[in-house]
Design a protein around this motif. Structure first.
Motif, PDB file in Angstrom:
ATOM      1  N   THR A   1      21.449  19.454 -34.024  1.00  0.00           N
ATOM      2  CA  THR A   1      22.508  19.025 -34.573  1.00  0.00           C
ATOM      3  C   THR A   1      22.042  17.905 -35.493  1.00  0.00           C
ATOM      4  O   THR A   1      22.169  17.959 -36.785  1.00  0.00           O
ATOM      5  CB  THR A   1      23.589  18.570 -33.648  1.00  0.00           C
ATOM      6  OG1 THR A   1      23.967  19.402 -32.748  1.00  0.00           O
ATOM      7  CG2 THR A   1      24.634  17.814 -34.357  1.00  0.00           C
TER       8      THR A   1
ATOM      9  N   TYR B   1      33.333  25.792 -37.975  1.00  0.00           N
ATOM     10  CA  TYR B   1      32.451  25.831 -36.837  1.00  0.00           C
ATOM     11  C   TYR B   1      32.800  27.087 -35.787  1.00  0.00           C
ATOM     12  O   TYR B   1      31.865  27.656 -35.104  1.00  0.00           O
ATOM     13  CB  TYR B   1      32.954  24.440 -35.960  1.00  0.00           C
ATOM     14  CG  TYR B   1      32.056  24.239 -34.675  1.00  0.00           C
ATOM     15  CD1 TYR B   1      30.541  24.089 -34.931  1.00  0.00           C
ATOM     16  CD2 TYR B   1      32.386  24.334 -33.352  1.00  0.00           C
ATOM     17  CE1 TYR B   1      29.497  24.216 -34.095  1.00  0.00           C
ATOM     18  CE2 TYR B   1      31.413  24.034 -32.221  1.00  0.00           C
ATOM     19  CZ  TYR B   1      30.141  23.786 -32.721  1.00  0.00           C
ATOM     20  OH  TYR B   1      29.147  23.655 -31.844  1.00  0.00           O
TER      21      TYR B   1
ATOM     22  N   GLU C   1      20.259  18.299 -28.421  1.00  0.00           N
ATOM     23  CA  GLU C   1      21.125  17.967 -29.246  1.00  0.00           C
ATOM     24  C   GLU C   1      20.433  17.233 -30.630  1.00  0.00           C
ATOM     25  O   GLU C   1      20.946  17.461 -31.336  1.00  0.00           O
ATOM     26  CB  GLU C   1      22.017  16.767 -28.638  1.00  0.00           C
ATOM     27  CG  GLU C   1      22.988  16.149 -29.465  1.00  0.00           C
ATOM     28  CD  GLU C   1      23.828  14.998 -28.468  1.00  0.00           C
ATOM     29  OE1 GLU C   1      24.811  14.722 -29.099  1.00  0.00           O
ATOM     30  OE2 GLU C   1      23.355  14.783 -27.426  1.00  0.00           O
TER      31      GLU C   1
ATOM     32  N   GLU D   1      21.702  27.799 -27.245  1.00  0.00           N
ATOM     33  CA  GLU D   1      23.068  27.451 -27.451  1.00  0.00           C
ATOM     34  C   GLU D   1      23.996  28.313 -26.920  1.00  0.00           C
ATOM     35  O   GLU D   1      24.799  27.970 -26.105  1.00  0.00           O
ATOM     36  CB  GLU D   1      23.310  27.079 -28.799  1.00  0.00           C
ATOM     37  CG  GLU D   1      24.757  26.700 -29.248  1.00  0.00           C
ATOM     38  CD  GLU D   1      24.816  26.232 -30.614  1.00  0.00           C
ATOM     39  OE1 GLU D   1      25.959  25.749 -31.152  1.00  0.00           O
ATOM     40  OE2 GLU D   1      23.862  25.966 -31.335  1.00  0.00           O
TER      41      GLU D   1
ATOM     42  N   ARG E   1      30.500  16.210 -33.507  1.00  0.00           N
ATOM     43  CA  ARG E   1      29.628  15.855 -34.409  1.00  0.00           C
ATOM     44  C   ARG E   1      29.512  16.668 -35.608  1.00  0.00           C
ATOM     45  O   ARG E   1      29.714  16.588 -36.921  1.00  0.00           O
ATOM     46  CB  ARG E   1      28.248  15.395 -33.961  1.00  0.00           C
ATOM     47  CG  ARG E   1      27.115  15.192 -35.133  1.00  0.00           C
ATOM     48  CD  ARG E   1      27.320  13.599 -35.723  1.00  0.00           C
ATOM     49  NE  ARG E   1      26.353  13.328 -36.426  1.00  0.00           N
ATOM     50  CZ  ARG E   1      26.153  13.042 -37.758  1.00  0.00           C
ATOM     51  NH1 ARG E   1      27.314  13.144 -38.449  1.00  0.00           N
ATOM     52  NH2 ARG E   1      25.180  12.648 -38.079  1.00  0.00           N
ATOM     53  N   ARG E   2      29.451  18.093 -35.358  1.00  0.00           N
ATOM     54  CA  ARG E   2      29.212  19.193 -36.158  1.00  0.00           C
ATOM     55  C   ARG E   2      30.460  19.366 -37.260  1.00  0.00           C
ATOM     56  O   ARG E   2      30.618  19.329 -38.327  1.00  0.00           O
ATOM     57  CB  ARG E   2      28.889  20.622 -35.634  1.00  0.00           C
ATOM     58  CG  ARG E   2      27.496  20.452 -34.930  1.00  0.00           C
ATOM     59  CD  ARG E   2      27.248  21.758 -33.875  1.00  0.00           C
ATOM     60  NE  ARG E   2      25.879  21.753 -33.703  1.00  0.00           N
ATOM     61  CZ  ARG E   2      25.550  22.748 -32.872  1.00  0.00           C
ATOM     62  NH1 ARG E   2      26.217  23.693 -32.580  1.00  0.00           N
ATOM     63  NH2 ARG E   2      24.245  22.709 -32.582  1.00  0.00           N
TER      64      ARG E   2
ATOM     65  N   VAL F   1      28.206  17.513 -29.495  1.00  0.00           N
ATOM     66  CA  VAL F   1      27.714  18.120 -30.658  1.00  0.00           C
ATOM     67  C   VAL F   1      28.714  18.894 -31.341  1.00  0.00           C
ATOM     68  O   VAL F   1      28.750  18.888 -32.678  1.00  0.00           O
ATOM     69  CB  VAL F   1      26.843  19.441 -29.867  1.00  0.00           C
ATOM     70  CG1 VAL F   1      26.477  20.625 -31.086  1.00  0.00           C
ATOM     71  CG2 VAL F   1      25.513  18.774 -29.637  1.00  0.00           C
TER      72      VAL F   1
END
Length: 198
Positions: free
Chosen positions: A75, A159, A71, A110, A132-133, A129
């Protein structure tokens, strides 16, 4: 940035906790969570099970440490590299360049984690993740002048494009342009589509 296989960094003849974390991430990339088992990892590292238990109370603790490291490097580190760019369009371009560049190193972690979403530890890290992304990309669109709802929708769209891209990189890489000019045109089209207000 992605996890890289490292040679064990022995300190005074003893493996460090990070060596076990790196070995666990390599195992996840090769065979999923089921490949994270103490004895095979010890054999890979040329160590004993005692070395493992010196650093971790159990397998779950190792998995948690490995996922936290993944992570951070995949990220938080990427965001830290891209975030200083003050122009939001250039920040978005830098992000799109950084993520596929990382994925093309062959790191399958991933993709593997996405197939293990039913595991509670994996589910928790993927949720963090993802949130947050998406929040980071949403902020870029907010900085571009989009209203909050539209910025979030476009953040989600970015995303989903990312997930599709890493899937193609690992499953059908020939579907994506491989030459520099083709990659540039692809990225230009993608960014033009995503940032258009028309």
């Amino acid at each position: 940035m992605v996890h890289r296989k490292n040679q064990p960094s022995r300190e005074s003849g003893r493996l460090a906790a990070q060596d076990w974390v790196d070995a666990a991430l390599t195992a996840i990339g090769e065979g999923g969570l089921r490949a994270v088992a103490v004895e095979p990892l010890a054999k890979r590292l040329g160590a004993t099970k005692g070395s493992f238990y010196w650093h971790f109370p159990n397998r779950d603790a190792l998995i948690e440490a490995a996922l936290s490291h993944w992570e951070e490097t995949n990220t938080e580190h990427v965001i830290a590299v891209v975030e200083p760019e003050t122009d939001p369009k250039r920040r978005l371009r830098s992000l799109f360049k950084a993520v596929p560049a990382a994925a093309t190193t062959g790191d399958p972690i991933e993709v593997t984690l996405l197939t293990s979403i039913s595991h509670p530890q994996v589910a928790a890290v993927l949720r963090r993740v993802t949130e947050r992304r998406i929040a980071f990309v949403t902020q870029i669109f907010t900085d571009l002048g989009f209203p909050a709802d539209e910025a979030h929708r476009r953040g989600v769209l970015v995303y989903t494009a990312h997930l599709g891209q890493i899937q193609l990189i690992h499953a059908v890489p020939q579907a994506l342009p491989s030459d520099v000019e083709g990659q540039r045109r692809y990225l230009d089209t993608l960014l033009r589509t995503l940032t258009s207000k028309g």
